[in-house]
Scaffold this motif. Sequence first.
Motif, short mmCIF file in Angstrom:
data_model
loop_
_atom_site.label_atom_id
_atom_site.label_comp_id
_atom_site.label_asym_id
_atom_site.label_seq_id
_atom_site.Cartn_x
_atom_site.Cartn_y
_atom_site.Cartn_z
N ALA A 24 11.24 -5.59 4.63
CA ALA A 24 10.19 -5.12 5.54
C ALA A 24 9.08 -6.15 5.73
O ALA A 24 8.60 -6.33 6.85
N GLU A 25 8.71 -6.84 4.66
CA GLU A 25 7.61 -7.81 4.81
C GLU A 25 8.02 -8.99 5.68
O GLU A 25 7.19 -9.57 6.36
N ALA A 26 9.30 -9.36 5.64
CA ALA A 26 9.77 -10.46 6.49
C ALA A 26 9.88 -10.00 7.94
O ALA A 26 9.71 -10.79 8.86
N LEU A 27 10.16 -8.70 8.14
CA LEU A 27 10.36 -8.18 9.49
C LEU A 27 9.06 -7.81 10.18
O LEU A 27 8.94 -7.92 11.41
N ALA A 28 8.07 -7.36 9.40
CA ALA A 28 6.84 -6.78 9.97
C ALA A 28 6.15 -7.69 11.00
O ALA A 28 5.75 -7.20 12.05
N PRO A 29 6.02 -9.00 10.74
CA PRO A 29 5.33 -9.82 11.73
C PRO A 29 6.02 -9.83 13.10
O PRO A 29 5.38 -10.01 14.12
N LEU A 30 7.35 -9.63 13.11
CA LEU A 30 8.09 -9.65 14.37
C LEU A 30 8.26 -8.26 14.96
O LEU A 30 8.66 -8.10 16.10
N LEU A 31 8.02 -7.25 14.14
CA LEU A 31 8.22 -5.86 14.57
C LEU A 31 7.00 -5.06 14.18
O LEU A 31 7.04 -4.28 13.22
N GLU A 38 18.65 -1.67 -15.72
CA GLU A 38 17.21 -1.78 -15.90
C GLU A 38 16.53 -1.65 -14.53
O GLU A 38 16.96 -2.28 -13.57
N ALA A 39 15.49 -0.81 -14.46
CA ALA A 39 14.80 -0.60 -13.18
C ALA A 39 14.26 -1.92 -12.65
O ALA A 39 13.89 -2.81 -13.42
N VAL A 40 14.23 -2.06 -11.31
CA VAL A 40 13.77 -3.30 -10.68
C VAL A 40 12.38 -3.08 -10.10
O VAL A 40 11.96 -1.94 -9.88
N PRO A 41 11.62 -4.16 -9.83
CA PRO A 41 10.25 -4.01 -9.32
C PRO A 41 10.21 -3.28 -7.97
O PRO A 41 11.15 -3.36 -7.18
N GLU A 42 9.09 -2.57 -7.75
CA GLU A 42 8.91 -1.88 -6.46
C GLU A 42 8.25 -2.83 -5.47
O GLU A 42 7.11 -2.65 -5.08
N GLU A 43 8.98 -3.86 -5.09
CA GLU A 43 8.46 -4.86 -4.15
C GLU A 43 9.47 -4.98 -3.02
O GLU A 43 10.66 -4.75 -3.23
N SER A 44 9.00 -5.41 -1.83
CA SER A 44 9.94 -5.38 -0.71
C SER A 44 11.11 -6.34 -0.93
O SER A 44 12.21 -6.07 -0.47
N ALA A 45 10.89 -7.44 -1.65
CA ALA A 45 12.00 -8.37 -1.89
C ALA A 45 13.13 -7.70 -2.69
O ALA A 45 14.28 -8.14 -2.64
N TRP A 46 12.79 -6.62 -3.43
CA TRP A 46 13.77 -5.90 -4.24
C TRP A 46 14.26 -4.61 -3.56
O TRP A 46 15.08 -3.88 -4.14
N ALA A 47 13.75 -4.28 -2.38
CA ALA A 47 14.00 -2.95 -1.79
C ALA A 47 15.49 -2.70 -1.53
O ALA A 47 15.98 -1.59 -1.76
N GLY A 48 16.21 -3.72 -1.06
CA GLY A 48 17.64 -3.54 -0.80
C GLY A 48 18.39 -3.26 -2.10
O GLY A 48 19.29 -2.41 -2.14
#
Length: 342
Positions: free
Chosen positions: A203-210, A316-326
């Motif tokens: 999402a963070e990579a897409l937001a500037p274009l969308l 193990e749970a992963v961070p709640e960051e957009s880079a990890w969202a997928g």
Amino acid sequence: MTTQRLEADSPEKFRRAVEAAAALLRQGQVVALPTETVYGLAANALDPVAVRRVYEVKGRPASNPLIVHVASLEMARDCVSAWPETAERLARAFWPGPLTLVLPKADSIPPEVTGGGNTVAIRWPAHPFIQAVILECQFPLAAPSANLANRVSPTTAEHVLAQLNGRIPLVVDGGPCAVGIESTVIDLARQPPRILRPGMIHAEALAPLLPGLGQAPHMPLEACAPASPGLFPKHYAPAAPVRVLSWTSPEHLCQQLRKLGADPAAAHVLAHTTIPQKGPFADVWVLPRDPVAYARALYATWHRCDQQGARLIIMEAVPEESAWAGIADRLRRAEGLASPPA
Ligand code: AMP
Ligand code: MG
């Protein structure tokens, strides 16, 4: 049927494999090809009979639409009845790459591809092998992941053979997939645009274009369900039950397992930050700390757990960051905790 496996690691072998794959695809057959996300089970997207064969081989419900793979912007535009400016912008920024755009379909795309709906999902993959096959065929390829329905997607030719040997005429070995999880799917057919399936283009990579996409790091799955029939609650799952947990020490993890009524000796633990010794567990697998490398390794590790007959997989749970969202999305679906479609 015997499944031929062709390598593509020299110019001659690459060319021979492109010609073999294209010849089968022109005859209406389905073949397994490497892409940068996961291996795909490809058919001529314009041939309804070939597309039906994909569903048969996978055991996939016909209502779950396929992604159409193209090798140029022109080919993408031919598959849709509207190509908004947002599509042009995203395509120029992220194609070829692991981003799929859902748009109103062109008449040339048969309903078999779209689950009967009037939208089509389109992607220009980055892997040179599938690009070469599409250019050789001069038609787009409908391709879901090359696995049996609801199993873990393949990221090597061996993974494909483990599930589809004898069911398809050809798998081409293009090496391990560089991305490792399925593409990000964005719905551009409705306003505002939405992420239907998170992936490594986040999402963070897409937001500037969308600009309309919103700020949420990832969409809740229940928000995706009505438009994306493929989002079943348990999907992308290894054979063993999966639980996602966080722990501060091996003892802390054992306590939580006992509370869940699980035997630590049955647990294959997949960790990337707080890595326990094997100690009381069936096995401990170390995954990379970096999300890009983690995604690349995840499915291969699940396939190995399956091969070893794992009875329980602890992630193990992963961070709640957009880079990890997928990645977080695939863990939730493997756990079976995603909400069922509305
Ligand atoms: P797979 O082929 O397993 O990677 O799944 C492709 C996924 O793309 C489907 O499960 C859907 O979630 C999504 N998809 C494909 N076509 C459409 C479409 N026309 N509308 C919405 N989502 C789609
Ligand atoms: Mg799939």
